[in-house]
Enzyme design. Sequence first.
Site, PDB file in Angstrom:
ATOM      1  N   ASN A   1     -14.554 -67.950 -74.809  1.00  0.00           N
ATOM      2  CA  ASN A   1     -13.149 -68.360 -74.953  1.00  0.00           C
ATOM      3  C   ASN A   1     -12.273 -67.123 -74.761  1.00  0.00           C
ATOM      4  O   ASN A   1     -12.158 -66.294 -75.660  1.00  0.00           O
ATOM      5  CB  ASN A   1     -12.960 -68.964 -76.360  1.00  0.00           C
ATOM      6  CG  ASN A   1     -11.515 -69.331 -76.647  1.00  0.00           C
ATOM      7  OD1 ASN A   1     -10.672 -69.337 -75.752  1.00  0.00           O
ATOM      8  ND2 ASN A   1     -11.226 -69.644 -77.907  1.00  0.00           N
TER       9      ASN A   1
ATOM     10  N   LYS B   1      -9.152 -66.931 -74.568  1.00  0.00           N
ATOM     11  CA  LYS B   1      -7.832 -67.060 -75.222  1.00  0.00           C
ATOM     12  C   LYS B   1      -6.732 -66.583 -74.265  1.00  0.00           C
ATOM     13  O   LYS B   1      -6.875 -66.750 -73.053  1.00  0.00           O
ATOM     14  CB  LYS B   1      -7.826 -66.296 -76.551  1.00  0.00           C
ATOM     15  CG  LYS B   1      -9.003 -66.691 -77.452  1.00  0.00           C
ATOM     16  CD  LYS B   1      -8.893 -66.201 -78.855  1.00  0.00           C
ATOM     17  CE  LYS B   1     -10.114 -66.656 -79.642  1.00  0.00           C
ATOM     18  NZ  LYS B   1     -10.054 -66.289 -81.044  1.00  0.00           N
TER      19      LYS B   1
ATOM     20  N   HIS C   1      -8.914 -75.985 -81.550  1.00  0.00           N
ATOM     21  CA  HIS C   1      -9.164 -74.612 -82.026  1.00  0.00           C
ATOM     22  C   HIS C   1      -8.205 -74.318 -83.177  1.00  0.00           C
ATOM     23  O   HIS C   1      -7.049 -74.754 -83.163  1.00  0.00           O
ATOM     24  CB  HIS C   1      -8.958 -73.625 -80.869  1.00  0.00           C
ATOM     25  CG  HIS C   1      -9.452 -72.256 -81.202  1.00  0.00           C
ATOM     26  ND1 HIS C   1      -8.755 -71.413 -82.033  1.00  0.00           N
ATOM     27  CD2 HIS C   1     -10.584 -71.602 -80.861  1.00  0.00           C
ATOM     28  CE1 HIS C   1      -9.455 -70.291 -82.174  1.00  0.00           C
ATOM     29  NE2 HIS C   1     -10.562 -70.379 -81.482  1.00  0.00           N
TER      30      HIS C   1
ATOM     31  N   GLU D   1      -6.529 -71.824 -83.888  1.00  0.00           N
ATOM     32  CA  GLU D   1      -5.273 -71.162 -83.487  1.00  0.00           C
ATOM     33  C   GLU D   1      -4.263 -72.193 -82.986  1.00  0.00           C
ATOM     34  O   GLU D   1      -3.056 -72.018 -83.154  1.00  0.00           O
ATOM     35  CB  GLU D   1      -5.570 -70.094 -82.414  1.00  0.00           C
ATOM     36  CG  GLU D   1      -6.289 -68.899 -83.029  1.00  0.00           C
ATOM     37  CD  GLU D   1      -7.119 -68.078 -82.061  1.00  0.00           C
ATOM     38  OE1 GLU D   1      -7.003 -68.250 -80.838  1.00  0.00           O
ATOM     39  OE2 GLU D   1      -7.912 -67.242 -82.551  1.00  0.00           O
TER      40      GLU D   1
ATOM     41  N   GLU E   1     -16.197 -73.306 -86.566  1.00  0.00           N
ATOM     42  CA  GLU E   1     -15.555 -71.999 -86.542  1.00  0.00           C
ATOM     43  C   GLU E   1     -14.783 -71.772 -87.843  1.00  0.00           C
ATOM     44  O   GLU E   1     -13.607 -72.166 -87.947  1.00  0.00           O
ATOM     45  CB  GLU E   1     -14.570 -71.920 -85.371  1.00  0.00           C
ATOM     46  CG  GLU E   1     -15.206 -72.032 -84.016  1.00  0.00           C
ATOM     47  CD  GLU E   1     -14.410 -71.246 -82.983  1.00  0.00           C
ATOM     48  OE1 GLU E   1     -15.001 -70.392 -82.320  1.00  0.00           O
ATOM     49  OE2 GLU E   1     -13.191 -71.466 -82.874  1.00  0.00           O
TER      50      GLU E   1
ATOM     51  N   GLY F   1     -12.145 -63.578 -85.321  1.00  0.00           N
ATOM     52  CA  GLY F   1     -11.465 -62.325 -85.002  1.00  0.00           C
ATOM     53  C   GLY F   1     -11.417 -61.326 -86.150  1.00  0.00           C
ATOM     54  O   GLY F   1     -10.677 -60.345 -86.090  1.00  0.00           O
TER      55      GLY F   1
ATOM     56  N   SER G   1     -16.492 -64.232 -84.871  1.00  0.00           N
ATOM     57  CA  SER G   1     -17.091 -62.890 -84.904  1.00  0.00           C
ATOM     58  C   SER G   1     -18.580 -62.910 -84.529  1.00  0.00           C
ATOM     59  O   SER G   1     -19.362 -62.127 -85.067  1.00  0.00           O
ATOM     60  CB  SER G   1     -16.874 -62.220 -86.266  1.00  0.00           C
ATOM     61  OG  SER G   1     -15.492 -62.038 -86.484  1.00  0.00           O
TER      62      SER G   1
HETATM   63  P1  PGA Z   1     -13.984 -64.434 -82.135  1.00  0.00           P
HETATM   64  O1  PGA Z   1     -13.259 -65.819 -81.779  1.00  0.00           O
HETATM   65  O2  PGA Z   1     -15.349 -64.476 -81.505  1.00  0.00           O
HETATM   66  O3  PGA Z   1     -13.113 -63.381 -81.534  1.00  0.00           O
HETATM   67  O4  PGA Z   1     -14.058 -64.343 -83.622  1.00  0.00           O
HETATM   68  C1  PGA Z   1     -13.978 -67.013 -81.691  1.00  0.00           C
HETATM   69  C2  PGA Z   1     -13.036 -68.131 -81.333  1.00  0.00           C
HETATM   70  O5  PGA Z   1     -11.897 -68.121 -81.803  1.00  0.00           O
HETATM   71  O6  PGA Z   1     -13.374 -69.053 -80.561  1.00  0.00           O
END
Ligand code: PGA
Length: 251
Positions: free
Chosen positions: A9, A11, A96, A98, A168, A174, A214
């Site tokens: 992803n 983003k 997601h 976010e 997630e 993150g 992460s």
């Molecule tokens: P990350 O994000 O691996 O940077 O923690 C995962 C995601 O948001 O899909």
Amino acid sequence: MRKKLVVGNWKMNLLRNEGISLVNNILKNISVDISVNIVLAPSFLHLYKVSKMTSDLTYLSTSAQDCSLNSNGSFTGEVSAEMIFSCGAEYVILGHSERRSNFQETNRELRTKTSEAISNNLNVIFCCGESIKQRKDNTYFDWIKSQISEGLFHLSASDFANIVIAYEPIWAIGTGTNANSRQAQEVHEFIRTLVEEKYDKNIADNTSILYGGSCNSANAIELFSQNDVDGGLIGGASLDYNEFISIINSF
Ligand code: PGA
């Protein structure tokens, strides 16, 4: 048999040339076990080009990171599921955290988006996961159950075959702090049981459930070795081809 999947992803990262160079580096350096399916989820800007660059590879597909609730028309700035499919993408990420937090996406909207995506031939990578408060309060199972049942359980059994679920936990995204393998397995098993209760054992056994938050080359082997963890949804670590390839090779 459920699929093993590693999804990158991107983003809102990578300018046009940077995205192309990341894909070239992945293609140059990968020696993939054909049993792992790789999905790249770049921004809309890159989607057509990345789909073209990878269209000959059976083990690699592309995904959008969202789609519109609506099919077409006067929705300035939106991109429909049909448009995404017409670019060569096979997947769309929906729900997601976010998007849920920054754009106030609700389970009700996600239910519509899911149907829209499936009726336009896309597979859906449906995200769910709890906040740190919900984890500490021990309310995370209820929360995840409501996300999944409200967002997905309107689907028929045959449509549900197009669903991948990504667990997630928000506190892991993150942050550099992943869920440990025991925490991930516990929730993945719970999700598979929910699917079995709603549909049946065969459908539950065939649903891929990914872990995200992460995930990196240092923890992927341990996470992917769990019974109910079928791969990963990778954010930050998918922007570095060495790291991404190491994660793919963790199976
Ligand atoms: P990350 O994000 O691996 O940077 O923690 C995962 C995601 O948001 O899909």
